[in-house]
Motif scaffolding. Structure first.
Motif, PDB file in Angstrom:
ATOM      1  N   HIS A  99      -2.676   9.184  20.691  1.00 12.90           N
ATOM      2  CA  HIS A  99      -3.852   8.302  20.727  1.00 12.90           C
ATOM      3  C   HIS A  99      -3.878   7.403  19.495  1.00 12.90           C
ATOM      4  O   HIS A  99      -4.096   6.192  19.592  1.00 12.90           O
ATOM      5  N   ARG A 100      -3.629   8.001  18.348  1.00 10.48           N
ATOM      6  CA  ARG A 100      -3.621   7.213  17.108  1.00 10.48           C
ATOM      7  C   ARG A 100      -2.500   6.179  17.137  1.00 10.48           C
ATOM      8  O   ARG A 100      -2.698   5.030  16.750  1.00 10.48           O
ATOM      9  N   ALA A 103      -3.500   3.368  19.486  1.00 10.75           N
ATOM     10  CA  ALA A 103      -4.633   2.610  18.932  1.00 10.75           C
ATOM     11  C   ALA A 103      -4.200   1.727  17.765  1.00 10.75           C
ATOM     12  O   ALA A 103      -4.700   0.611  17.609  1.00 10.75           O
ATOM     13  N   LYS A 129      -3.202   0.312  25.085  1.00 11.78           N
ATOM     14  CA  LYS A 129      -4.144   0.064  23.981  1.00 11.78           C
ATOM     15  C   LYS A 129      -5.552  -0.246  24.508  1.00 11.78           C
ATOM     16  O   LYS A 129      -6.539   0.321  24.046  1.00 11.78           O
ATOM     17  N   GLY A 133      -9.074   2.237  24.584  1.00 13.52           N
ATOM     18  CA  GLY A 133     -10.232   1.716  23.876  1.00 13.52           C
ATOM     19  C   GLY A 133     -11.442   1.641  24.790  1.00 13.52           C
ATOM     20  O   GLY A 133     -12.553   1.952  24.404  1.00 13.52           O
ATOM     21  N   PRO A 136     -12.064   6.235  26.510  1.00 19.17           N
ATOM     22  CA  PRO A 136     -11.511   7.394  25.811  1.00 19.17           C
ATOM     23  C   PRO A 136     -11.473   8.592  26.745  1.00 19.17           C
ATOM     24  O   PRO A 136     -12.396   8.789  27.519  1.00 19.17           O
ATOM     25  N   LEU A 145      -9.833  11.550  17.056  1.00 14.56           N
ATOM     26  CA  LEU A 145      -9.811  10.204  16.514  1.00 14.56           C
ATOM     27  C   LEU A 145     -10.741  10.040  15.322  1.00 14.56           C
ATOM     28  O   LEU A 145     -10.655   9.073  14.600  1.00 14.56           O
ATOM     29  N   VAL A 148      -9.085   9.157  12.146  1.00 11.14           N
ATOM     30  CA  VAL A 148      -8.143   8.045  12.076  1.00 11.14           C
ATOM     31  C   VAL A 148      -8.468   7.081  10.939  1.00 11.14           C
ATOM     32  O   VAL A 148      -7.620   6.770  10.133  1.00 11.14           O
ATOM     33  N   GLU A 170     -14.615   4.716  20.675  1.00 13.58           N
ATOM     34  CA  GLU A 170     -14.410   3.267  20.628  1.00 13.58           C
ATOM     35  C   GLU A 170     -14.567   2.756  19.197  1.00 13.58           C
ATOM     36  O   GLU A 170     -13.788   1.925  18.730  1.00 13.58           O
ATOM     37  N   SER A 172     -14.214   4.443  16.397  1.00 11.94           N
ATOM     38  CA  SER A 172     -13.111   4.917  15.553  1.00 11.94           C
ATOM     39  C   SER A 172     -11.850   4.089  15.750  1.00 11.94           C
ATOM     40  O   SER A 172     -11.165   3.728  14.790  1.00 11.94           O
ATOM     41  N   ILE A 173     -11.536   3.794  17.018  1.00  8.54           N
ATOM     42  CA  ILE A 173     -10.334   3.005  17.319  1.00  8.54           C
ATOM     43  C   ILE A 173     -10.456   1.615  16.688  1.00  8.54           C
ATOM     44  O   ILE A 173      -9.514   1.109  16.062  1.00  8.54           O
TER      45      ILE A 173
END
Length: 201
Positions: A99-100, A103, A129, A133, A136, A145, A148, A170, A172-173
């Motif tokens: 995920h990281r 993102a 990506k 977003g 999730p 996340l 992150v 959202e 965090s991303i």
């Protein structure tokens, strides 16, 4: 459709396991991470499953968590990513790492998986990506996340976006992506402005 199996671990191979459910042995393909998480032969285990149906075969894939299964579905939705490649990616990266990587647009991290070249890694990152977003998957993934963003103002920026109505994952991303562009020394104002632009895309 079979969504989950709960039984005894009968045996394992390099890329599969057999789960004994009330005397019926189910062969499930699995990542190395899932195989490691299943425990010892003869022990009780639970796997979340996804059925792959093609013209010449029906295969059951098994996962130690719902998040891993969700990522498998996302990955196999990318052109050029079949079940084997998706399992290789999930063997190389746990869901939070994947995920990281997506993102943050980290193609090199995705390309660490066996059978994934630079072009395919770029396609995976580009296609997924926006999907991760906007939607999730799973609470554990969203929780993963939270760590992150790492700069001094990151947590404040995430809070600011949440106050504006964005979901935690959202926010965090978006903050992580903004921080990646601006660097860890970015001001809170700059971080929030860029994160808002990214979250609104």
């Amino acid at each position: 459709m079979i969504a989950k199996l709960k039984g005894l671990l009968d045996s394992t191979g390099i890329d599969h396991a057999i789960i004994d459910v009330a005397g019926v042995g189910y062969l499930v393909g699995a990542s190395s991470r899932t195989l490691a998480a299943l425990g010892s032969v003869g022990e009780a285990c639970t796997v979340y499953t996804e059925m792959l149906v093609s013209q010449d075969s029906i295969r059951l894939m098994g996962f130690a968590s719902g998040e891993e299964r969700d990522w498998f579905r996302l990955l196999t939705g990318v052109q050029g990513v079949g079940g084997r490649v998706a399992l290789a990616i999930l063997s190389a990266l746990e869901p939070a790492e994947l995920h990281r990587s997506v993102a943050m647009g980290d193609k090199a991290m995705v390309a660490r998986a066996n059978g994934v070249g630079p072009k395919l890694a770029a396609r995976i990152v580009n296609e997924l990506k926006d999907k991760i977003g906007a939607a999730p998957i799973g609470s554990a993934m969203a929780g993963g996340l939270a760590a992150v963003p790492v700069g001094n103002h990151a947590s404040d920026a995430v809070s600011a976006l949440q106050n504006l109505g964005f979901r935690p994952a959202e926010a965090s991303i978006a903050v992580a992506a903004a921080e990646g562009e601006l660097g860890e020394g970015a001001t809170l104002d700059a971080l929030v402005r860029l994160a808002l632009k990214k979250a609104a895309k």
